[in-house]
Design an enzyme around this catalytic site. Structure first.
Site, PDB file in Angstrom:
ATOM      1  N   VAL A 187      31.281  37.416  44.932  1.00  0.00           N
ATOM      2  CA  VAL A 187      32.245  38.150  44.107  1.00  0.00           C
ATOM      3  C   VAL A 187      33.335  37.229  43.558  1.00  0.00           C
ATOM      4  CG1 VAL A 187      33.594  40.252  44.004  1.00  0.00           C
ATOM      5  CG2 VAL A 187      31.840  40.030  45.726  1.00  0.00           C
ATOM      6  N   VAL A 241      24.326  22.248  48.493  1.00  0.00           N
ATOM      7  CA  VAL A 241      25.301  21.185  48.187  1.00  0.00           C
ATOM      8  C   VAL A 241      25.344  20.232  49.375  1.00  0.00           C
ATOM      9  CG1 VAL A 241      27.725  20.683  47.701  1.00  0.00           C
ATOM     10  CG2 VAL A 241      26.655  22.715  46.705  1.00  0.00           C
ATOM     11  N   ARG A 275      34.488  34.583  53.560  1.00  0.00           N
ATOM     12  CA  ARG A 275      35.742  34.542  54.295  1.00  0.00           C
ATOM     13  C   ARG A 275      35.483  34.803  55.782  1.00  0.00           C
ATOM     14  NH1 ARG A 275      40.281  34.836  51.177  1.00  0.00           N
ATOM     15  NH2 ARG A 275      41.477  36.016  52.730  1.00  0.00           N
ATOM     16  N   HIS A 447      33.627  64.279  25.576  1.00  0.00           N
ATOM     17  CA  HIS A 447      32.940  63.471  24.574  1.00  0.00           C
ATOM     18  C   HIS A 447      33.956  62.952  23.561  1.00  0.00           C
ATOM     19  CE1 HIS A 447      29.850  62.111  21.823  1.00  0.00           C
ATOM     20  NE2 HIS A 447      30.541  62.676  20.837  1.00  0.00           N
TER      21      HIS A 447
HETATM   22  P1  FAD Z   1      44.719  40.713  54.675  1.00  0.00           P
HETATM   23  O1  FAD Z   1      44.998  41.245  53.342  1.00  0.00           O
HETATM   24  O2  FAD Z   1      44.104  39.364  54.790  1.00  0.00           O
HETATM   25  O3  FAD Z   1      46.103  40.729  55.456  1.00  0.00           O
HETATM   26  C1  FAD Z   1      46.244  40.251  56.758  1.00  0.00           C
HETATM   27  C2  FAD Z   1      47.704  39.891  57.000  1.00  0.00           C
HETATM   28  O4  FAD Z   1      47.871  39.616  58.386  1.00  0.00           O
HETATM   29  C3  FAD Z   1      48.158  38.635  56.261  1.00  0.00           C
HETATM   30  O5  FAD Z   1      49.345  38.902  55.558  1.00  0.00           O
HETATM   31  C4  FAD Z   1      48.387  37.611  57.367  1.00  0.00           C
HETATM   32  O6  FAD Z   1      49.448  36.713  57.072  1.00  0.00           O
HETATM   33  C5  FAD Z   1      48.750  38.514  58.539  1.00  0.00           C
HETATM   34  N1  FAD Z   1      48.466  37.919  59.863  1.00  0.00           N
HETATM   35  C6  FAD Z   1      47.329  37.309  60.271  1.00  0.00           C
HETATM   36  N2  FAD Z   1      47.430  36.949  61.562  1.00  0.00           N
HETATM   37  C7  FAD Z   1      48.670  37.330  61.974  1.00  0.00           C
HETATM   38  C8  FAD Z   1      49.361  37.241  63.218  1.00  0.00           C
HETATM   39  N3  FAD Z   1      48.791  36.720  64.318  1.00  0.00           N
HETATM   40  N4  FAD Z   1      50.620  37.719  63.286  1.00  0.00           N
HETATM   41  C9  FAD Z   1      51.211  38.283  62.190  1.00  0.00           C
HETATM   42  N5  FAD Z   1      50.592  38.401  61.005  1.00  0.00           N
HETATM   43  C10 FAD Z   1      49.336  37.944  60.906  1.00  0.00           C
HETATM   44  N6  FAD Z   1      39.138  43.511  47.655  1.00  0.00           N
HETATM   45  C11 FAD Z   1      38.999  44.607  46.880  1.00  0.00           C
HETATM   46  O7  FAD Z   1      38.790  45.698  47.418  1.00  0.00           O
HETATM   47  N7  FAD Z   1      39.097  44.537  45.518  1.00  0.00           N
HETATM   48  C12 FAD Z   1      39.320  43.376  44.883  1.00  0.00           C
HETATM   49  O8  FAD Z   1      39.401  43.340  43.663  1.00  0.00           O
HETATM   50  C13 FAD Z   1      39.463  42.204  45.655  1.00  0.00           C
HETATM   51  N8  FAD Z   1      39.689  41.015  45.065  1.00  0.00           N
HETATM   52  C14 FAD Z   1      39.859  39.902  45.834  1.00  0.00           C
HETATM   53  C15 FAD Z   1      40.075  38.684  45.200  1.00  0.00           C
HETATM   54  C16 FAD Z   1      40.233  37.533  45.944  1.00  0.00           C
HETATM   55  C17 FAD Z   1      40.475  36.215  45.234  1.00  0.00           C
HETATM   56  C18 FAD Z   1      40.202  37.602  47.365  1.00  0.00           C
HETATM   57  C19 FAD Z   1      40.412  36.359  48.201  1.00  0.00           C
HETATM   58  C20 FAD Z   1      39.980  38.807  48.009  1.00  0.00           C
HETATM   59  C21 FAD Z   1      39.790  39.970  47.250  1.00  0.00           C
HETATM   60  N9  FAD Z   1      39.537  41.203  47.849  1.00  0.00           N
HETATM   61  C22 FAD Z   1      39.364  42.317  47.073  1.00  0.00           C
HETATM   62  C23 FAD Z   1      39.434  41.348  49.303  1.00  0.00           C
HETATM   63  C24 FAD Z   1      40.768  41.914  49.871  1.00  0.00           C
HETATM   64  O9  FAD Z   1      41.829  41.068  49.505  1.00  0.00           O
HETATM   65  C25 FAD Z   1      40.663  42.020  51.386  1.00  0.00           C
HETATM   66  O10 FAD Z   1      39.530  42.794  51.721  1.00  0.00           O
HETATM   67  C26 FAD Z   1      41.906  42.699  51.940  1.00  0.00           C
HETATM   68  O11 FAD Z   1      43.063  41.982  51.623  1.00  0.00           O
HETATM   69  C27 FAD Z   1      41.792  42.852  53.457  1.00  0.00           C
HETATM   70  O12 FAD Z   1      42.936  43.473  53.933  1.00  0.00           O
HETATM   71  P2  FAD Z   1      43.467  43.241  55.416  1.00  0.00           P
HETATM   72  O13 FAD Z   1      44.727  44.014  55.504  1.00  0.00           O
HETATM   73  O14 FAD Z   1      42.390  43.499  56.381  1.00  0.00           O
HETATM   74  O15 FAD Z   1      43.784  41.677  55.517  1.00  0.00           O
HETATM   75  P1  NAD Z   2      30.762  36.474  49.116  1.00  0.00           P
HETATM   76  O1  NAD Z   2      30.208  36.723  50.451  1.00  0.00           O
HETATM   77  O2  NAD Z   2      30.868  37.581  48.143  1.00  0.00           O
HETATM   78  O3  NAD Z   2      29.909  35.338  48.382  1.00  0.00           O
HETATM   79  C1  NAD Z   2      29.747  34.063  48.921  1.00  0.00           C
HETATM   80  C2  NAD Z   2      28.521  33.449  48.268  1.00  0.00           C
HETATM   81  O4  NAD Z   2      28.476  32.093  48.630  1.00  0.00           O
HETATM   82  C3  NAD Z   2      27.220  34.084  48.744  1.00  0.00           C
HETATM   83  O5  NAD Z   2      26.422  34.402  47.635  1.00  0.00           O
HETATM   84  C4  NAD Z   2      26.607  33.022  49.621  1.00  0.00           C
HETATM   85  O6  NAD Z   2      25.199  33.034  49.621  1.00  0.00           O
HETATM   86  C5  NAD Z   2      27.140  31.763  48.990  1.00  0.00           C
HETATM   87  N1  NAD Z   2      27.196  30.611  49.884  1.00  0.00           N
HETATM   88  C6  NAD Z   2      27.537  30.579  51.178  1.00  0.00           C
HETATM   89  N2  NAD Z   2      27.506  29.315  51.648  1.00  0.00           N
HETATM   90  C7  NAD Z   2      27.132  28.530  50.606  1.00  0.00           C
HETATM   91  C8  NAD Z   2      26.929  27.120  50.447  1.00  0.00           C
HETATM   92  N3  NAD Z   2      27.128  26.265  51.461  1.00  0.00           N
HETATM   93  N4  NAD Z   2      26.537  26.672  49.232  1.00  0.00           N
HETATM   94  C9  NAD Z   2      26.348  27.522  48.178  1.00  0.00           C
HETATM   95  N5  NAD Z   2      26.533  28.860  48.292  1.00  0.00           N
HETATM   96  C10 NAD Z   2      26.936  29.355  49.481  1.00  0.00           C
HETATM   97  O7  NAD Z   2      32.171  35.778  49.379  1.00  0.00           O
HETATM   98  P2  NAD Z   2      33.355  35.419  48.397  1.00  0.00           P
HETATM   99  O8  NAD Z   2      32.908  35.467  46.983  1.00  0.00           O
HETATM  100  O9  NAD Z   2      33.950  34.173  48.940  1.00  0.00           O
HETATM  101  O10 NAD Z   2      34.342  36.617  48.644  1.00  0.00           O
HETATM  102  C11 NAD Z   2      34.877  36.839  49.965  1.00  0.00           C
HETATM  103  C12 NAD Z   2      35.133  38.294  50.203  1.00  0.00           C
HETATM  104  O11 NAD Z   2      36.181  38.749  49.387  1.00  0.00           O
HETATM  105  C13 NAD Z   2      33.911  39.134  49.896  1.00  0.00           C
HETATM  106  O12 NAD Z   2      33.462  39.725  51.089  1.00  0.00           O
HETATM  107  C14 NAD Z   2      34.355  40.175  48.950  1.00  0.00           C
HETATM  108  O13 NAD Z   2      34.054  41.454  49.407  1.00  0.00           O
HETATM  109  C15 NAD Z   2      35.870  40.026  48.876  1.00  0.00           C
HETATM  110  N6  NAD Z   2      36.227  40.096  47.446  1.00  0.00           N
HETATM  111  C16 NAD Z   2      36.065  41.293  46.821  1.00  0.00           C
HETATM  112  C17 NAD Z   2      36.324  41.397  45.471  1.00  0.00           C
HETATM  113  C18 NAD Z   2      36.128  42.711  44.798  1.00  0.00           C
HETATM  114  O14 NAD Z   2      36.054  43.715  45.482  1.00  0.00           O
HETATM  115  N7  NAD Z   2      36.031  42.757  43.480  1.00  0.00           N
HETATM  116  C19 NAD Z   2      36.740  40.283  44.757  1.00  0.00           C
HETATM  117  C20 NAD Z   2      36.859  39.083  45.417  1.00  0.00           C
HETATM  118  C21 NAD Z   2      36.610  39.002  46.774  1.00  0.00           C
END
Ligand code: FAD
Ligand code: NAD
Length: 473
Positions: A187, A241, A275, A447
């Site tokens: 993603v 890679v 992740r 529509h």
């Molecule tokens: P997090 O958001 O990771 O929050 C955890 C928090 O806990 C952090 O602030 C951290 O600092 C804190 N923490 C950790 N350990 C400790 C500790 N010991 N003490 C105190 N604090 C601590 N998901 C979607 O549904 N839609 C999207 O469009 C989407 N886009 C994404 C794009 C990117 C680039 C990335 C990286 C992720 C995306 N995701 C998306 C995934 C989404 O961000 C995560 O699924 C979501 O943030 C998870 O929420 P969480 O609360 O479990 O954890």
């Molecule tokens: P992902 O699991 O979506 O994709 C990782 C990809 O990397 C997989 O296709 C995997 O086969 C490949 N891969 C793994 N090891 C590799 C290697 N050594 N060489 C080449 N390819 C390799 O993970 P992501 O894109 O890093 O996203 C992390 C998480 O964040 C996802 O679980 C996703 O749900 C969440 N996320 C969600 C959204 C959204 O909801 N729109 C957007 C961004 C991220």
């Protein structure tokens, strides 16, 4: 003594904390991240370096590419748009600040105590908070772990935060890389690859698996791969890679594919290979909580851990790493703490890839159902036959509705096309209420809307679509 201590303020933690307080529970939320002024940086991955900033850049880059590639189709001629990356980043950062300070405001309004520091669980009733001012131990009746996840690092391409970056670094480039490599066609690879490709980078994606988007509907995955390659993402499957060596000029990425070794030169490399859960230094060795071999906290369907009164939600537990799944788990848990009978409908967590067109789905795929031996029927409808999609010049893609063969109950909705996320959301609502394909077919859709494609796909399940030639006697 608190009723609930929530660890982490991402979409799992901050939502859980607010709901807990709404339910009359004395609640604190501990967050370890802090901003430049030393205040808690609330909102987790999602608000700071995930969902929100990535969508801000997806939107900005879409407007830029639209102006270059599509405005003239509408009879609008503009001179070549000029990019101001600094301003684009400033806009993104402003949105992030607005939302993260908004969470702080919500905590105040809901009387959630906000605590800055790293939390460590001593036992089911004690949490140690370690901050620059020292440490203190707090007492609580329940603990909700919502510590989220962080990008996985791979030794063959170590992040240096200069030219080899993870998703966080890829949201901060100060100029458009001429050549951009991405490891991982998941993603993040697709969304951030789209951003930089639209802004002018020549993007090469290296994916380890032979199959593209294995979790999506097979036909959609095939069409999406074709479309993204046409858009210039250059996705290569089955690539191993073996090294990524950065020198002052560029990065040489070496990979193996079908027995051939290839060297790719890029200016920047994004590593987006998944992740891993944040459980480091979270548990005192005597607290008794289990962690699996990948660092996830094992939980049951109610997010109960193996220790009574300790719960875990969001990215730190099994299931898709999605913000909405995380938030709903947070709500379920604190409602259960408050004595309510809340539960999660895990089958109805929708997935979206916010590319253009969007890819979205909910429920089961044909492959899931075949593997489970469940008989089903399907109906599909192409956006090329939808008036609104044509009027907007957005006619790529299609919608598929899958229903149980005997009962007609909708089991899955899969879409690739304009506003796919919002259209599939209507499928989620229908499925939440146990709707059949016929129910959706009997529903009146405005529509002209792209949602009419969902209506037609539902009608097509029973051979009744109007705008394609599938009518059954
Ligand atoms: P997090 O958001 O990771 O929050 C955890 C928090 O806990 C952090 O602030 C951290 O600092 C804190 N923490 C950790 N350990 C400790 C500790 N010991 N003490 C105190 N604090 C601590 N998901 C979607 O549904 N839609 C999207 O469009 C989407 N886009 C994404 C794009 C990117 C680039 C990335 C990286 C992720 C995306 N995701 C998306 C995934 C989404 O961000 C995560 O699924 C979501 O943030 C998870 O929420 P969480 O609360 O479990 O954890
Ligand atoms: P992902 O699991 O979506 O994709 C990782 C990809 O990397 C997989 O296709 C995997 O086969 C490949 N891969 C793994 N090891 C590799 C290697 N050594 N060489 C080449 N390819 C390799 O993970 P992501 O894109 O890093 O996203 C992390 C998480 O964040 C996802 O679980 C996703 O749900 C969440 N996320 C969600 C959204 C959204 O909801 N729109 C957007 C961004 C991220």
């Amino acid at each position: 003594m608190y009723d609930v201590i929530v660890i982490g303020s991402g979409p799992a933690g901050y939502v859980a904390a607010i709901r807990a307080s709404q339910l009359g529970l004395k609640t604190a939320c501990i967050e370890k991240s802090f901003d430049a002024d030393g205040n808690s940086q609330l909102g987790g991955t999602c608000l700071n370096v995930g969902c929100i900033p990535s969508k801000a850049l997806l939107d900005s880059s879409h407007r830029y590419s639209d102006a270059i590639n599509h405005l003239s189709n509408h009879g609008i001629e503009v001179s070549k748009p000029k990019l101001d990356i600094a301003k684009m980043m400033e806009r993104k950062n402003k949105i992030v600040t607005q939302l993260t300070t908004g969470v702080s405001g919500l905590f105040k309004a809901n009387k959630v105590t906000q605590i800055l520091g790293h939390a460590k669980i001593i036992d089911s009733n004690h949490v140690e908070v370690i901050s620059k001012d020292g440490s203190e131990t707090l007492e609580t009746k329940n603990i909700v772990i919502a510590t989220g996840s962080s990008p996985i690092n791979i030794p063959v391409a170590e992040i240096n935060n200069k030219d080899i970056v993870d998703s966080t670094g890829a949201l901060e480039f100060d100029s458009v890389p001429k050549k951009l490599g991405i490891i991982g066609a998941g993603v993040i690879g697709l969304e951030l690859g789209s951003v930089w490709s639209r802004l002018g980078s020549e993007v090469t994606v290296l994916e380890a698996m032979d199959e593209f988007l294995p979790m999506a509907d097979k036909r959609i995955a095939k069409d999406v791969l074709k479309e993204f390659n046409t858009q210039g993402l250059n996705i290569n499957l089955g690539c191993k890679v073996t090294s990524a060596i950065s020198n002052k000029k560029d990065i040489t990425v070496t990979y193996e594919n079908n027995g051939n070794t290839t060297e790719l030169k890029v200016d920047k490399l994004i590593v987006a290979v998944g992740r891993s859960p944040n459980t480091e230094n979270l548990l005192d060795k005597n607290c008794g909580l289990s962690i699996d071999e990948k660092g996830f906290i094992p939980v049951n369907d109610f997010c109960e851990t193996n220790v009574q009164n300790i719960w875990a939600v969001g990215d730190v537990v099994r299931g898709p790493m999605l913000a909405h799944k995380a938030s709903e788990e947070g709500i379920m848990v604190v409602e259960r703490i408050a004595g309510k009978h809340a539960e999660m409908e895990y089958d109805l967590v929708p997935s979206v890839i916010y590319t253009h067109p969007e890819v979205a789905w909910v429920g089961q795929t044909e492959e899931d159902l075949s593997a489970a031996g469940i008989e089903f029927k399907t109906g599909s409808f192409p956006f090329a036959a939808n008036g609104r999609a044509l009027a907007s010049g957005e006619s790529a893609g299609f919608i598929k509705v899958i229903a149980d063969k005997k009962t007609d109950t909708i089991l899955g909705v899969h879409a690739f096309g304009p506003s796919a996320a919002d259209i599939v959301q209507q499928g989620v609502v229908a499925m939440e209420f146990g709707a059949s394909a016929e129910d959706l077919g009997l529903t009146i859709f405005s529509h002209p809307t792209v949602s009419e494609a969902l209506h037609e796909a539902a009608l097509a399940v029973n051979g009744q679509a109007i705008h394609i030639g599938n009518r059954k006697k």
